[in-house]
Design a protein around this motif. Structure first.
Motif, PDB file in Angstrom:
ATOM      1  N   ARG A 171      -1.054  -3.080   5.988  1.00 57.30           N
ATOM      2  CA  ARG A 171      -2.321  -2.381   6.201  1.00 57.30           C
ATOM      3  C   ARG A 171      -2.280  -1.498   7.440  1.00 57.30           C
ATOM      4  O   ARG A 171      -2.752  -0.353   7.429  1.00 57.30           O
TER       5      ARG A 171
ATOM      6  N   ARG B 126       1.007  -8.858   5.273  1.00 57.79           N
ATOM      7  CA  ARG B 126      -0.095  -8.068   4.732  1.00 57.79           C
ATOM      8  C   ARG B 126      -0.725  -7.217   5.837  1.00 57.79           C
ATOM      9  O   ARG B 126      -1.053  -6.045   5.615  1.00 57.79           O
ATOM     10  N   ASP B 127      -0.852  -7.786   7.020  1.00 60.35           N
ATOM     11  CA  ASP B 127      -1.394  -7.025   8.152  1.00 60.35           C
ATOM     12  C   ASP B 127      -0.463  -5.867   8.523  1.00 60.35           C
ATOM     13  O   ASP B 127      -0.932  -4.767   8.853  1.00 60.35           O
TER      14      ASP B 127
ATOM     15  N   ARG C 123       0.874  -1.167   0.000  1.00 57.44           N
ATOM     16  CA  ARG C 123       0.000   0.000   0.000  1.00 57.44           C
ATOM     17  C   ARG C 123       0.915   1.221   0.000  1.00 57.44           C
ATOM     18  O   ARG C 123       2.042   1.174   0.514  1.00 57.44           O
TER      19      ARG C 123
ATOM     20  N   TRP D  66      -0.092   1.576   6.661  1.00 56.43           N
ATOM     21  CA  TRP D  66      -0.794   2.532   5.805  1.00 56.43           C
ATOM     22  C   TRP D  66      -1.857   3.285   6.602  1.00 56.43           C
ATOM     23  O   TRP D  66      -2.004   4.506   6.466  1.00 56.43           O
ATOM     24  N   GLN D  67      -2.588   2.570   7.440  1.00 56.39           N
ATOM     25  CA  GLN D  67      -3.623   3.218   8.242  1.00 56.39           C
ATOM     26  C   GLN D  67      -3.032   4.227   9.219  1.00 56.39           C
ATOM     27  O   GLN D  67      -3.621   5.289   9.470  1.00 56.39           O
TER      28      GLN D  67
ATOM     29  N   GLU E  92      -7.773  -1.265  -4.871  1.00 56.95           N
ATOM     30  CA  GLU E  92      -8.267  -0.497  -3.730  1.00 56.95           C
ATOM     31  C   GLU E  92      -9.573   0.230  -4.010  1.00 56.95           C
ATOM     32  O   GLU E  92     -10.046   0.996  -3.167  1.00 56.95           O
TER      33      GLU E  92
END
Length: 459
Positions: free
Chosen positions: A398, A394-395, A321, A401-402, A419
């Motif tokens: 994410r 992957r977590d 991301r 990015w958050q 997305e």
């Protein structure tokens, strides 16, 4: 699963048609991102425009999905498909350099390293990407960021013309003088409008030796180093492009064994002016603290271009991301440093590229590229050797990015995954997106080319 009848007539196709069960099928269907496992109904390995037109005629008759592959580096796997037609440009490798006019023509299957090799024979270069086995076509159509961008602009800023096969099979040339609307959209709008069979670029004198490479410090020094880096950037010239990277040092003969697996924050630099001036410019950065590793030296440009290749080989599982930020505020730095310390895979990393310079001096409406005014672009890349541990990486992506989401100011379209339409719109902005949508209606009203960061002809 949608399927396509592999009925491309052999008398109209001089390339190779590969179907499930054929000996090279599994090798040829593979793409760079190992987490993408798709099975096209037929792989059409085109040798020229006639083959592409024949393949597209089949696609129009059958109505199945169509994917187009240059280098196959699409993170979300847009360069392949399930049960459809894969138009493979990998055999289109022609490159012609004109050292007098300082231009180069390159076909749609050329990889960055292949173009670099030909242009550097004359001490010239096209501003391009950071991994040499990336496809030239996909990189260019989305914009093209790399080590020369602050001095010479994005790859699209050096594009002079393209030859494009449209959805209807028409071969057209686009430039500032001919089909200027298409030329505007090609520069940043991705593969939405056709298949580019040949690019013509402006070349610049670069190398053969530049000052550049990597300087690394312990990762727990990241907050301090990044503040030092931010202050140092205020005075650097356009000739210098840099990125800050958080990762674990890999096992490599180029790295002392005692540093293998060491978490670091590193600055990668490329200075295109005189070597001695590059040494002077980087000295204040290096003076932050004694580095664990200093590989920033006079370096062949071809070596610098391939420096990150070992970190992103074919076949690993990747998830990413990305976002742009306006500047490296204290809050942004704190988030970036914290996410670096949370890395728990030797294959995961993330660069923070310094933008500006020549990129920002091109008017926002002269190409379809968004983000001319962004200060930095951040690219979180989680990676594993295979499925084991992939969900955890992957977590991490994410979550990272958050954490940066409150500070985001856009996104580079080539760094998007799947997305959704809102993120695609945010990559361009409302005015550019509307203009791209009108162009799509003109050149591909049936949305044949939809396996991309898709701009549908209507909402």
């Amino acid at each position: 699963m949608s399927t396509i009848t592999p009925d491309i007539r052999t008398e109209d196709f001089s390339g190779e048609l590969v179907r499930p069960g054929d000996p090279p099928y599994d090798e040829l269907r593979a793409v760079w991102n190992g987490s993408i496992d798709r099975r096209p109904g037929v792989i059409a390995r085109c040798t020229g425009v006639a083959d592409i037109r024949s393949a597209l005629a089949t696609a129009r008759r059958t109505g199945g999905p169509v994917a187009v592959r240059g280098g196959g580096h699409s993170f979300p796997g847009h360069s392949t498909c399930d049960g459809g037609l894969l138009i493979d440009l990998g055999l289109l490798k022609g490159i012609r350099v004109d050292p007098v006019r300082r231009t180069a023509r390159a076909q749609g299957g050329v990889l960055l390293g292949e173009l670099d090799r030909e242009t550097q024979a004359f001490g010239l270069a096209v501003p391009s990407g950071i991994v040499t086995h990336t496809g030239l076509a996909g990189l260019t159509l989305g914009g093209g960021i790399g080590w020369l961008m602050r001095k010479y602009g994005l790859t699209i800023d050096n594009l002079l013309s393209v030859d494009v096969v449209t959805a209807e099979g028409e071969l057209v040339t686009a430039s500032e003088e001919v089909n200027a609307d298409l030329f505007w959209g090609i520069r940043g709008g991705g593969g939405n409008f056709g298949i580019v069979t040949e690019f013509e670029f402006r070349l610049h004198p670069v190398g053969p030796i530049v000052y550049g490479g990597l300087v690394a410090w312990p990762m727990d020094r990241s907050p301090e180093l990044m503040r030092h880096y931010r202050d140092w950037l205020t005075d650097v010239p356009d000739e210098l492009t840099t990125a800050v990277i958080h990762r674990w040092l890999p096992s490599s003969p180029m790295i002392p064994a005692e540093l293998h697996g060491r978490p670091v924050v590193a600055v990668v630099a490329c200075y295109t002016g005189p070597v001695e001036e590059g040494e002077r410019l980087l000295a204040p950065l290096k003076a932050f603290a004694p580095p664990l590793l200093d590989r920033c030296t006079p370096t062949p440009y071809l070596t610098l271009q391939s420096m990150l290749d070992p970190s992103f080989p074919h076949g690993r599982w990747y998830y990413m991301r990305a976002c742009d930020v306006a500047e490296l505020t204290d809050d942004v730095i704190d988030v970036v440093a914290a996410r670096g310390l949370a890395i728990d895979s030797p294959y995961t990393s993330f660069p923070v590229f310094h933008l500006g310079g020549a990129i920002s001096r091109v008017s926002a409406d002269s190409t379809a590229f968004g983000g001319r005014t962004s200060g930095h672009t951040v690219n979180f890349v989680g990676a594993t050797l295979g499925p084991e541990g992939f969900e955890a990486q992957r977590d991490w992506v994410r979550t990272s990015w958050q954490a940066l989401e409150p500070h985001q100011s856009g996104v580079y379209v080539n760094f998007l995954t799947d997305e959704g339409s809102a993120r695609i719109r945010s990559a361009y902005g409302p005015a550019t997106y509307d203009r791209l949508q009108a162009l799509k209606q003109k050149y591909d009203p049936g949305n044949l080319f939809h396996l991309n960061q898709n701009i549908p002809p209507d909402d």
